[in-house]
Design a protein around this motif. Structure first.
Motif, PDB file in Angstrom:
ATOM      1  N   ASP A   1       1.015  -1.250   0.046  1.00 52.66           N
ATOM      2  CA  ASP A   1       0.012   0.191  -0.097  1.00 52.66           C
ATOM      3  C   ASP A   1       0.926   1.405   0.061  1.00 52.66           C
ATOM      4  N   LEU A   2       1.108   1.770  -1.203  1.00 53.20           N
ATOM      5  CA  LEU A   2       2.276   2.987  -1.270  1.00 53.20           C
ATOM      6  C   LEU A   2       1.738   4.154  -2.042  1.00 53.20           C
ATOM      7  N   PRO A   3       1.255   4.942  -1.181  1.00 50.97           N
ATOM      8  CA  PRO A   3       0.969   6.321  -1.625  1.00 50.97           C
ATOM      9  C   PRO A   3       2.371   7.291  -1.778  1.00 50.97           C
ATOM     10  N   THR A   4       2.463   7.537  -3.186  1.00 50.22           N
ATOM     11  CA  THR A   4       3.721   8.609  -3.168  1.00 50.22           C
ATOM     12  C   THR A   4       3.649   9.690  -4.013  1.00 50.22           C
ATOM     13  N   GLN A   5       4.678  10.689  -3.801  1.00 50.11           N
ATOM     14  CA  GLN A   5       4.482  11.839  -4.694  1.00 50.11           C
ATOM     15  C   GLN A   5       5.918  12.039  -5.497  1.00 50.11           C
ATOM     16  N   ARG A   6       5.525  12.524  -6.613  1.00 46.25           N
ATOM     17  CA  ARG A   6       6.826  12.828  -7.470  1.00 46.25           C
ATOM     18  C   ARG A   6       6.791  14.198  -7.823  1.00 46.25           C
ATOM     19  N   VAL A   7       8.083  14.799  -8.394  1.00 45.25           N
ATOM     20  CA  VAL A   7       8.202  15.920  -9.205  1.00 45.25           C
ATOM     21  C   VAL A   7       8.097  15.642 -10.603  1.00 45.25           C
ATOM     22  N   LEU A   8       7.069  16.259 -11.203  1.00 43.25           N
ATOM     23  CA  LEU A   8       7.176  16.363 -12.763  1.00 43.25           C
ATOM     24  C   LEU A   8       7.838  17.281 -13.450  1.00 43.25           C
ATOM     25  N   SER A   9       7.597  18.609 -12.774  1.00 40.17           N
ATOM     26  CA  SER A   9       8.534  19.757 -13.683  1.00 40.17           C
ATOM     27  C   SER A   9       8.970  20.598 -12.740  1.00 40.17           C
ATOM     28  N   VAL A  10      10.156  21.458 -12.788  1.00 38.89           N
ATOM     29  CA  VAL A  10      10.575  22.355 -11.994  1.00 38.89           C
ATOM     30  C   VAL A  10      10.708  23.831 -13.053  1.00 38.89           C
ATOM     31  N   SER A  11      10.679  24.909 -12.163  1.00 37.95           N
ATOM     32  CA  SER A  11      10.865  26.233 -12.924  1.00 37.95           C
ATOM     33  C   SER A  11      12.243  26.485 -13.178  1.00 37.95           C
ATOM     34  N   ALA A  12      12.585  27.758 -13.759  1.00 37.76           N
ATOM     35  CA  ALA A  12      14.018  28.023 -14.107  1.00 37.76           C
ATOM     36  C   ALA A  12      14.836  28.046 -12.927  1.00 37.76           C
ATOM     37  N   SER A  13      14.197  28.498 -11.742  1.00 40.71           N
ATOM     38  CA  SER A  13      14.706  28.683 -10.328  1.00 40.71           C
ATOM     39  C   SER A  13      14.774  27.389  -9.534  1.00 40.71           C
ATOM     40  N   ASN A  14      14.665  26.402 -10.282  1.00 40.66           N
ATOM     41  CA  ASN A  14      14.742  25.066  -9.724  1.00 40.66           C
ATOM     42  C   ASN A  14      13.512  24.769  -8.448  1.00 40.66           C
ATOM     43  N   THR A  15      12.596  25.420  -8.677  1.00 39.45           N
ATOM     44  CA  THR A  15      11.395  24.934  -7.652  1.00 39.45           C
ATOM     45  C   THR A  15      10.312  24.348  -8.171  1.00 39.45           C
ATOM     46  N   PRO A  16       9.664  23.428  -7.616  1.00 40.46           N
ATOM     47  CA  PRO A  16       8.687  22.488  -8.255  1.00 40.46           C
ATOM     48  C   PRO A  16       7.545  23.125  -8.655  1.00 40.46           C
ATOM     49  N   THR A  17       6.991  22.860  -9.952  1.00 36.52           N
ATOM     50  CA  THR A  17       5.852  23.688 -10.330  1.00 36.52           C
ATOM     51  C   THR A  17       5.010  22.719 -10.632  1.00 36.52           C
ATOM     52  N   GLU A  18       5.294  21.306 -10.754  1.00 31.11           N
ATOM     53  CA  GLU A  18       4.019  20.325 -10.991  1.00 31.11           C
ATOM     54  C   GLU A  18       4.497  19.120 -10.309  1.00 31.11           C
ATOM     55  N   TYR A  19       3.575  18.512  -9.542  1.00 29.08           N
ATOM     56  CA  TYR A  19       3.857  17.060  -8.598  1.00 29.08           C
ATOM     57  C   TYR A  19       2.685  16.004  -9.285  1.00 29.08           C
ATOM     58  N   GLU A  20       3.062  14.987  -9.252  1.00 26.31           N
ATOM     59  CA  GLU A  20       2.320  13.672  -9.626  1.00 26.31           C
ATOM     60  C   GLU A  20       2.205  12.820  -8.169  1.00 26.31           C
ATOM     61  N   VAL A  21       0.920  12.804  -7.899  1.00 25.08           N
ATOM     62  CA  VAL A  21       0.526  11.885  -6.626  1.00 25.08           C
ATOM     63  C   VAL A  21       0.190  10.396  -7.348  1.00 25.08           C
ATOM     64  N   TYR A  22       0.773   9.494  -6.698  1.00 28.02           N
ATOM     65  CA  TYR A  22       0.975   8.180  -7.412  1.00 28.02           C
ATOM     66  C   TYR A  22       0.588   7.039  -6.417  1.00 28.02           C
ATOM     67  N   TYR A  23      -0.460   6.393  -6.315  1.00 27.98           N
ATOM     68  CA  TYR A  23      -0.665   5.518  -5.382  1.00 27.98           C
ATOM     69  C   TYR A  23      -0.912   3.911  -6.030  1.00 27.98           C
ATOM     70  N   ALA A  24      -0.198   3.086  -5.581  1.00 29.04           N
ATOM     71  CA  ALA A  24       0.132   1.713  -6.030  1.00 29.04           C
ATOM     72  C   ALA A  24      -0.247   0.705  -4.856  1.00 29.04           C
ATOM     73  N   ILE A  25      -1.016  -0.396  -5.221  1.00 27.99           N
ATOM     74  CA  ILE A  25      -1.285  -1.342  -4.168  1.00 27.99           C
ATOM     75  C   ILE A  25      -0.959  -2.809  -4.747  1.00 27.99           C
TER      76      ILE A  25
END
Length: 162
Positions: A77-101
């Motif tokens: 039962d694994l809920p996780t979150q990953r960074v999908l994209s970052v801005s020019a200043s290297n801050t996250p702008t988009e995340y992906e919530v991922y849930y696997a069972i």
């Protein structure tokens, strides 16, 4: 004007009733699942809670711990979150919530669904100016994914012919 509106509304209801349209409900579970045990290493995850609620809504009595009868064993039962994209200043702008069972289903000690893996994901944009709102959005997405995974498991259980 009101009689015409009522007549149109009545006509729509009559047409929908005549075409076989029904609201989607929960699928009835096979009799073997009237009493179901849910085994998991962590009983307090979003998926475990959603699965237990779905089983109860379908009329099953849900028990904890080992025993005989129908058993849904949650292996991962694994809920996780990953960074999908970052801005020019290297801050996250988009995340992906991922849930696997990963789960398997036993009836009277006989495996009827071999260990199976299900995974869902959704992405959302991130704004550093609304951190609390985005954390709430991430939580809501994770809960929705857990409910969706529970629905997928329930449809597989309803389709079984033990």
């Amino acid at each position: 004007m009101r009689p015409a509106l009522c007549l149109c509304g009545g006509l729509v209801v009559w047409l929908l009733a005549g075409c076989g349209f029904h609201l989607q409900g929960s699928e009835p579970l096979p009799a073997a699942f009237r009493t179901t045990r849910v085994l998991a290493t962590d009983r307090y995850t979003d998926f475990h809670r959603a699965l237990t609620e779905s089983l109860q809504a379908a009329g099953a009595t849900v028990l904890e711990g080992a025993g005989t009868g129908a058993v849904v064993e949650v292996l991962e039962d694994l809920p996780t979150q990953r960074v999908l994209s970052v801005s020019a200043s290297n801050t996250p702008t988009e995340y992906e919530v991922y849930y696997a069972i990963r789960y398997r289903v036993l009836i009277d000690g006989r495996e009827v669904i071999a260990p199976s893996r299900l995974e869902l994901s959704r992405d959302y944009s991130f704004d550093t100016g609304a951190i609390l709102a985005k954390e709430e959005e991430q939580e809501m997405i994770r809960l929705a994914l857990a409910r969706d995974l529970s629905g997928l498991v329930m449809r597989r259980l309803a389709a079984l012919q033990p």
